[in-house]
Design a protein around this motif. Sequence first.
Motif, mmCIF file in Angstrom:
data_model
loop_
_atom_site.group_PDB
_atom_site.id
_atom_site.type_symbol
_atom_site.label_atom_id
_atom_site.label_comp_id
_atom_site.label_asym_id
_atom_site.label_seq_id
_atom_site.Cartn_x
_atom_site.Cartn_y
_atom_site.Cartn_z
ATOM 1 N N GLN A 97 0.849 -1.192 0.000
ATOM 2 C CA GLN A 97 0.000 0.000 0.000
ATOM 3 C C GLN A 97 0.882 1.239 0.000
ATOM 4 O O GLN A 97 1.985 1.220 0.559
ATOM 5 C CB GLN A 97 -0.900 0.000 1.226
ATOM 6 C CG GLN A 97 -1.915 -1.118 1.232
ATOM 7 C CD GLN A 97 -2.749 -1.088 2.503
ATOM 8 O OE1 GLN A 97 -2.557 -0.249 3.368
ATOM 9 N NE2 GLN A 97 -3.678 -2.019 2.603
ATOM 10 N N PRO A 98 0.431 2.319 -0.587
ATOM 11 C CA PRO A 98 1.236 3.542 -0.622
ATOM 12 C C PRO A 98 1.647 3.976 0.786
ATOM 13 O O PRO A 98 0.866 3.934 1.726
ATOM 14 C CB PRO A 98 0.293 4.573 -1.257
ATOM 15 C CG PRO A 98 -0.683 3.756 -2.049
ATOM 16 C CD PRO A 98 -0.837 2.464 -1.303
ATOM 17 N N GLY A 99 2.912 4.340 0.914
ATOM 18 C CA GLY A 99 3.433 4.813 2.198
ATOM 19 C C GLY A 99 4.005 3.719 3.082
ATOM 20 O O GLY A 99 4.647 4.001 4.085
ATOM 21 N N THR A 100 3.784 2.435 2.744
ATOM 22 C CA THR A 100 4.297 1.341 3.577
ATOM 23 C C THR A 100 5.439 0.584 2.907
ATOM 24 O O THR A 100 5.984 -0.339 3.500
ATOM 25 C CB THR A 100 3.178 0.338 3.915
ATOM 26 O OG1 THR A 100 2.685 -0.231 2.701
ATOM 27 C CG2 THR A 100 2.049 1.000 4.678
ATOM 28 N N GLY A 101 5.811 0.963 1.703
ATOM 29 C CA GLY A 101 6.832 0.243 0.930
ATOM 30 C C GLY A 101 8.175 0.170 1.619
ATOM 31 O O GLY A 101 8.809 -0.883 1.665
ATOM 32 N N TRP A 102 8.651 1.315 2.198
ATOM 33 C CA TRP A 102 9.952 1.320 2.858
ATOM 34 C C TRP A 102 9.956 0.461 4.118
ATOM 35 O O TRP A 102 10.948 -0.190 4.427
ATOM 36 C CB TRP A 102 10.381 2.751 3.190
ATOM 37 C CG TRP A 102 10.822 3.484 1.961
ATOM 38 C CD1 TRP A 102 10.168 4.498 1.346
ATOM 39 C CD2 TRP A 102 11.983 3.218 1.179
ATOM 40 N NE1 TRP A 102 10.844 4.893 0.233
ATOM 41 C CE2 TRP A 102 11.989 4.125 0.104
ATOM 42 C CE3 TRP A 102 13.032 2.310 1.276
ATOM 43 C CZ2 TRP A 102 12.980 4.146 -0.857
ATOM 44 C CZ3 TRP A 102 14.029 2.332 0.312
ATOM 45 C CH2 TRP A 102 13.990 3.246 -0.737
ATOM 46 N N GLY A 103 8.859 0.438 4.827
ATOM 47 C CA GLY A 103 8.770 -0.407 6.017
ATOM 48 C C GLY A 103 8.845 -1.879 5.657
ATOM 49 O O GLY A 103 9.550 -2.658 6.304
#
Length: 171
Positions: A97-103
Amino acid sequence: MASTSARSLQNPNSRPGRVPTGWPVGTFATYAEAQAAVDTLSDRQFPVEKLTIVGVDLMQVETITGRLTWGRVLGSGALSGAWFGIFIGLLFALFAQPGTGWGVFFWSLLIGALFGLIFAAMAYGVTGGKRDFASATSIVAGHYDVLCEPDSAPQARDMIAAAAAGGAPQQ
């Protein structure tokens, strides 16, 4: 019919598992020298499909690269696992989901490193110190022969000899 004519042009030594045949037309200390001789023949319009490069006097060489210690084993295991984690993390991050990629990427990297460390420790622990060194294995040849089908061998031998002597190309 076309396959028969194509098959007749094919080198009989090109089939896997077959012992190469033909007359030796040149012996070389390195593969690069043998390859250069075949390239010279090709440049002089010799039918190179009649040639085979054969490595002779094969040896398996194991080069020792260093001592294995727990630190080196755990470090390389963690690094190997981290690389796998990076690969998995990138795949998951693409579909996150957008915004969770780096995590997702960070946790995949961390979990990969942890699993790599654990599996390396288990594998090294099982050996009981019977192989406390790292190595790289390769197969090398003592020399390389260029073989040629008997009908063209004298011509190939003469052309290689002329090239080695710096002579003019023979046709």
